[in-house]
Enzyme design. Structure first.
Site, PDB file in Angstrom:
ATOM      1  N   MET A   6      -5.994 -42.873 -18.987  1.00 26.43           N
ATOM      2  CA  MET A   6      -7.445 -42.834 -18.745  1.00 26.43           C
ATOM      3  C   MET A   6      -8.184 -41.988 -19.778  1.00 26.43           C
ATOM      4  SD  MET A   6      -7.039 -42.354 -14.604  1.00 26.43           S
ATOM      5  CE  MET A   6      -5.663 -41.212 -14.792  1.00 26.43           C
TER       6      MET A   6
ATOM      7  N   ASP B 154      -5.566 -51.214  -5.249  1.00 24.83           N
ATOM      8  CA  ASP B 154      -6.348 -50.725  -6.373  1.00 24.83           C
ATOM      9  C   ASP B 154      -6.743 -51.857  -7.311  1.00 24.83           C
ATOM     10  OD1 ASP B 154      -6.297 -48.143  -5.538  1.00 24.83           O
ATOM     11  OD2 ASP B 154      -4.706 -47.482  -6.897  1.00 24.83           O
TER      12      ASP B 154
ATOM     13  N   LYS C  87     -10.426 -48.149  -8.364  1.00 24.74           N
ATOM     14  CA  LYS C  87     -11.232 -47.209  -9.152  1.00 24.74           C
ATOM     15  C   LYS C  87     -11.079 -47.578 -10.608  1.00 24.74           C
ATOM     16  CE  LYS C  87     -11.356 -43.178  -6.292  1.00 24.74           C
ATOM     17  NZ  LYS C  87     -10.564 -42.569  -5.351  1.00 24.74           N
TER      18      LYS C  87
END
Length: 287
Positions: free
Chosen positions: A180, A45, A67
């Site tokens: 997030m 990642d 991502k």
């Protein structure tokens, strides 16, 4: 998306779902390090630090599938398919994820695709961003005098179309950690205020936690949008909301500046540690 296997070919590989921790290479577990040393291919990642990637064998295939908000390199279905394909064609496949793979890491989804394909796998947990960030920011997530519980939620979803139960998250005796959530700071603020959380509730946004670039932005719930829009704030970043944030001034022990000054010495010490650990693991495996 339906997972495609290789007809007529028997799966000989195995997949390890590995948590890389929040960033500091020394927070990687010994088991994670051992698994990385034997990897034939690593799907990693964007949140995995360069220091941890440096532990991957030079001859291993490295595939970036990271991502970031609004910048997805690979769709989740593509990652699932890639894991299956590589497990059929490679012996040891490592899916390396920042933090812990079972806490907002979609690890369960990826393992489901392996189960459907009849592939063998193991899970190696890692220190999740919430505990790593809070520890390095001097903010205990629970404290008898401030918070008797803690809740982890994700704030990157489309909150307007998928309403959240803010009443469940507005308990003043509970610490709220939001993964997030930077892009939705305004919605988070209004949701908590409408649910009864005090506008003066202490909040912290910690950027690039556990690394030499760590920055802490501390204020109140009423200032959440301003804190989130600070140009000095770099991703990844985590929100901590609750009375425990008041302890950051007195319990903050981590000094990124000193870490940067000692970086050369730390790199040398880390190399010696890694070499010694590698020799020890090889000796154990030989027995």
């Amino acid at each position: 998306m339906e997972i495609v296997t290789l007809p007529g070919q028997r799966a000989g590989g195995k997949v390890w779902l590995v948590g890389a921790g929040p960033g500091d290479v020394e927070l990687l577990t010994l088991k994670a390090y051992r698994i990385l040393q034997s990897a034939d291919v690593v799907l990693y990642d964007a949140l995995v630090s360069e220091d941890i990637m440096a532990l991957v064998p030079k001859d291993a295939e490295k595939i970036a599938v990271g991502k970031r908000a609004g910048k997805h390199r690979s769709a989740q279905d593509e990652i699932n398919q890639l894991l299956v394909t590589k497990a059929f064609t490679k012996q040891n496949v490592v899916r390396l994820k920042g933090g812990d793979p079972f806490i907002f890491g979609r690890g369960g989804e990826e393992l489901q695709s392996l189960v459907e394909s009849g592939l063998e796998f193991e899970v190696v947990p890692g220190i999740t961003a919430a505990s790593g960030t809070s520890a390095y920011a001097g903010i205990p997530l629970t404290h008898r005098d401030y918070a008797q519980g803690v809740t982890f939620i994700t704030g990157h979803c489309q909150l307007e179309s998928r309403p959240m139960d803010w009443n469940s998250y507005a308990n003043p005796n509970n610490t709220l950690v939001i993964y997030m959530g930077i892009l939705n700071a305004g919605l988070i603020k209004s949701g908590l205020l409408e649910a009864g959380r005090n506008i003066d509730t202490p909040v912290a946004i910690v950027s690039k936690a556990t690394t030499q670039d760590q920055r802490c932005f501390i204020g109140t719930l009423g200032e959440l949008e301003r804190l989130a829009s600070n140009p000095a704030l770099k991703m990844p970043a985590l929100m901590i909301i609750g009375e425990v944030v008041e302890l950051a001034d007195t319990l903050n022990w981590f000094k990124p500046d000193s870490m940067q000054h000692d970086s050369v010495q730390n790199q040398l010490l880390h190399r010696e540690w890694a070499q010694g650990l590698s020799q020890t693991l090889k000796a154990e495996l030989a027995h």
